[in-house]
Motif scaffolding. Structure first.
Motif, PDB file in Angstrom:
ATOM      1  N   ILE A 377      -2.388  -1.054   3.126  1.00 36.25           N
ATOM      2  CA  ILE A 377      -1.538  -1.342   1.971  1.00 36.25           C
ATOM      3  C   ILE A 377      -0.260  -0.502   2.093  1.00 36.25           C
ATOM      4  O   ILE A 377      -0.263   0.695   1.779  1.00 36.25           O
ATOM      5  CB  ILE A 377      -2.265  -0.998   0.637  1.00 36.25           C
ATOM      6  N   PRO A 378       0.818  -1.130   2.569  1.00 28.80           N
ATOM      7  CA  PRO A 378       2.095  -0.402   2.585  1.00 28.80           C
ATOM      8  C   PRO A 378       2.598  -0.218   1.155  1.00 28.80           C
ATOM      9  O   PRO A 378       2.313  -1.045   0.284  1.00 28.80           O
ATOM     10  CB  PRO A 378       3.042  -1.333   3.350  1.00 28.80           C
ATOM     11  N   THR A 379       3.320   0.855   0.919  1.00 25.05           N
ATOM     12  CA  THR A 379       3.872   1.093  -0.420  1.00 25.05           C
ATOM     13  C   THR A 379       5.342   1.520  -0.283  1.00 25.05           C
ATOM     14  O   THR A 379       5.824   1.772   0.823  1.00 25.05           O
ATOM     15  CB  THR A 379       3.130   2.232  -1.155  1.00 25.05           C
ATOM     16  N   ALA A 380       5.992   1.650  -1.445  1.00 25.53           N
ATOM     17  CA  ALA A 380       7.393   2.081  -1.444  1.00 25.53           C
ATOM     18  C   ALA A 380       7.527   3.546  -1.026  1.00 25.53           C
ATOM     19  O   ALA A 380       8.626   4.003  -0.736  1.00 25.53           O
ATOM     20  CB  ALA A 380       7.982   1.868  -2.840  1.00 25.53           C
ATOM     21  N   THR A 381       6.426   4.286  -1.005  1.00 26.74           N
ATOM     22  CA  THR A 381       6.525   5.715  -0.654  1.00 26.74           C
ATOM     23  C   THR A 381       6.442   5.952   0.857  1.00 26.74           C
ATOM     24  O   THR A 381       6.727   7.052   1.329  1.00 26.74           O
ATOM     25  CB  THR A 381       5.414   6.566  -1.332  1.00 26.74           C
ATOM     26  N   HIS A 382       6.038   4.948   1.627  1.00 31.18           N
ATOM     27  CA  HIS A 382       5.927   5.158   3.073  1.00 31.18           C
ATOM     28  C   HIS A 382       7.315   5.289   3.719  1.00 31.18           C
ATOM     29  O   HIS A 382       8.307   4.781   3.189  1.00 31.18           O
ATOM     30  CB  HIS A 382       5.129   4.012   3.721  1.00 31.18           C
ATOM     31  N   THR A 383       7.337   5.974   4.862  1.00 31.47           N
ATOM     32  CA  THR A 383       8.609   6.198   5.564  1.00 31.47           C
ATOM     33  C   THR A 383       8.560   5.511   6.938  1.00 31.47           C
ATOM     34  O   THR A 383       7.483   5.135   7.419  1.00 31.47           O
ATOM     35  CB  THR A 383       8.837   7.702   5.808  1.00 31.47           C
ATOM     36  N   ALA A 384       9.734   5.401   7.562  1.00 30.61           N
ATOM     37  CA  ALA A 384       9.810   4.804   8.904  1.00 30.61           C
ATOM     38  C   ALA A 384       8.953   5.625   9.873  1.00 30.61           C
ATOM     39  O   ALA A 384       8.305   5.080  10.776  1.00 30.61           O
ATOM     40  CB  ALA A 384      11.262   4.760   9.356  1.00 30.61           C
TER      41      ALA A 384
END
Ligand SMILES: Cc1ncc(COP(=O)(O)O)c(C=O)c1O
Length: 419
Positions: A377-384
């Motif tokens: 589950i990707p979220t808006a808090t993940h980074t490149a």
């Protein structure tokens, strides 16, 4: 006579039988620290891919402030009693009005929990003469709701419109005999495989058949559609969804849920839904918290934009490396691999211990034998950086799976389990 508990002690169930090997690590793990892209598991930092905090709201200071202030003002109990009796407030009503407007429906009704709420809604919407036609891959809460139904029910093959049509023909014949109507149930997004329900095609069948449509949009609300109003908005058919359901437990990072529909239908549900009539009202912390989250959903489109930037980077990166991510059309990102349950356990351990990547595994009986599903589950808090590290880790574990490393590592476990 047998003691009731004999069976329970002998047969712990399809998942429970793995408890000794799995509990505390693969199931019931303790993730520590603030909810975010990186959390701690057994003292080690992990890139976390198993939390449905799609928009990254769980740990936003402005949201935590509202939650905290509501807790200070009202405590955890207020209001006491069921909505109908003594648990109703102007805030509950305001939230319902704002939710209805947001998902373009006349009216909305709050639910304490999504699971019980949708079960009870299904129970209230149908009588013994009505027929339910629902997607065979529906979430457990829909299946349990259908179990409450004393009349006929049919499943259609997952997202298969031909199969739905066939079952609608059968249901129509039956409804003509019983004098009842038909309720079709699908999901906005199927949470394991990430496919959107084919709502547009389902709705098109309304020109041929007489039915009402209930959509569980737990994973679509906040993540899909131009404004975030969900899968119906995304597919341009929100008006044709007769009863819309979403939970606060995912993109809204809270607790509670709601139904939205024409006023007449919501009014009926308010007086006939047993899970709400006979249970305590949603506490003010969650009501005020949901009002704040809804405001953020409406005024901070950059959260959804960031989520989708991450979804696209992760899904494209996986596809470029030749991973099978199935047929997802949402943020839910499944990665399918071939292997046994013991191999899956060795693989996930390697991911966590040696690469600091935490994601959930799904195995048989939830998916077919021999398949391993790593659900991300990707979220808006993940980074490149999180995505790049994870992709490298996935390439490494795939190689070890293919060269038999996990088979060797798990041989003893496999023998002990009789696999
Ligand atoms: C598709 C779907 N429907 C309903 C629910 C239940 O919602 P809640 O967690 O609010 O009980 C979930 C899971 O949380 C879900 O994934």
């Amino acid at each position: 006579m047998r003691d009731l508990f004999d069976r329970i002690i002998e047969n712990k169930g399809p998942l429970g039988k793995w408890a000794a090997q799995a509990e505390g690590y693969f199931v019931f793990p303790q993730l520590e620290g603030p909810i975010s892209n990186r959390m701690k598991f057994q003292g080690r930092e992990m890139i976390t891919w198993s939390i449905n905090d799609y928009l990254g709201m769980a740990n936003l200071p402005e949201i935590k402030k509202v939650d905290g202030e509501a807790a200070l003002e009202h405590g955890a109990a207020y209001p006491m009693g069921a909505r109908m009796m003594s648990g109703h407030t102007a805030y509950h009503e305001t939230l319902e009005n704002q939710l209805a407007e947001f998902v373009s429906k006349e009216s909305a009704y709050l639910l304490n929990f999504g699971y019980q709420g949708i079960m009870s809604a299904i129970d209230a919407l149908v009588s013994k003469d009505d027929i339910i036609v629902y997607d065979v891959d529906s979430h457990a809460c829909i299946i349990d709701g259908v179990r409450l139904h004393v009349g006929k029910r049919f499943t259609f093959k997952h997202n298969d419109i031909e199969s739905l049509e066939k079952n609608l023909e059968r249901a129509t014949k039956m409804a003509e005999q019983t004098g009842g109507g038909i309720l079709v149930i699908s999901e906005g997004v199927f949470g394991m495989r990430g496919e959107q329900g084919k709502l547009k095609e389902i709705v098109a069948l309304k020109s041929k058949f007489n039915f009402r449509l209930l959509v569980d949009d737990a994973h679509g609300f906040g993540t899909l559609g131009t404004t975030g109003a969900g899968a119906g908005e995304e597919q341009g058919v929100q008006d044709d969804i007769d009863v819309y359901f979403a939970t606060f437990a995912k993109s809204m990072a809270g607790i509670g849920a709601f139904l939205a529909a024409d006023k007449e239908i919501i009014d009926y549900l308010k007086y006939n839904m047993r899970s709400q009539m006979f249970a305590k009202s949603l506490p003010m912390i969650y009501v005020k918290g949901a009002l704040k989250r809804l405001e953020m959903l409406k005024t901070r489109p950059e959260l959804k934009a960031k989520l989708w930037e991450n979804v696209n980077a992760l899904q494209n990166g996986l596809k470029e490396r030749g991973f099978d991510i199935g047929t997802t059309t949402s943020c839910v990102t499944p990665v399918y691999l071939n292997g046994s349950i013991p191999e899956a356990m060795a693989l996930v351990k390697d991911l966590r211990e040696n690469y600091g990547v935490f994601c959930s595994i799904v195995v048989y009986p939830v998916i077919p034998k021999g398949l391993i599903l790593l659900r991300m589950i990707p979220t808006a808090t993940h980074t490149a950086e999180d995505i790049a590290e994870t992709l490298d880790a996935f390439s490494a574990i795939r190689e070890r799976l293919q060269n038999g490393t996990y088979k060797r590592l798990s041989a003893a476990v496999a023998a002990a389990m009789g696999e």
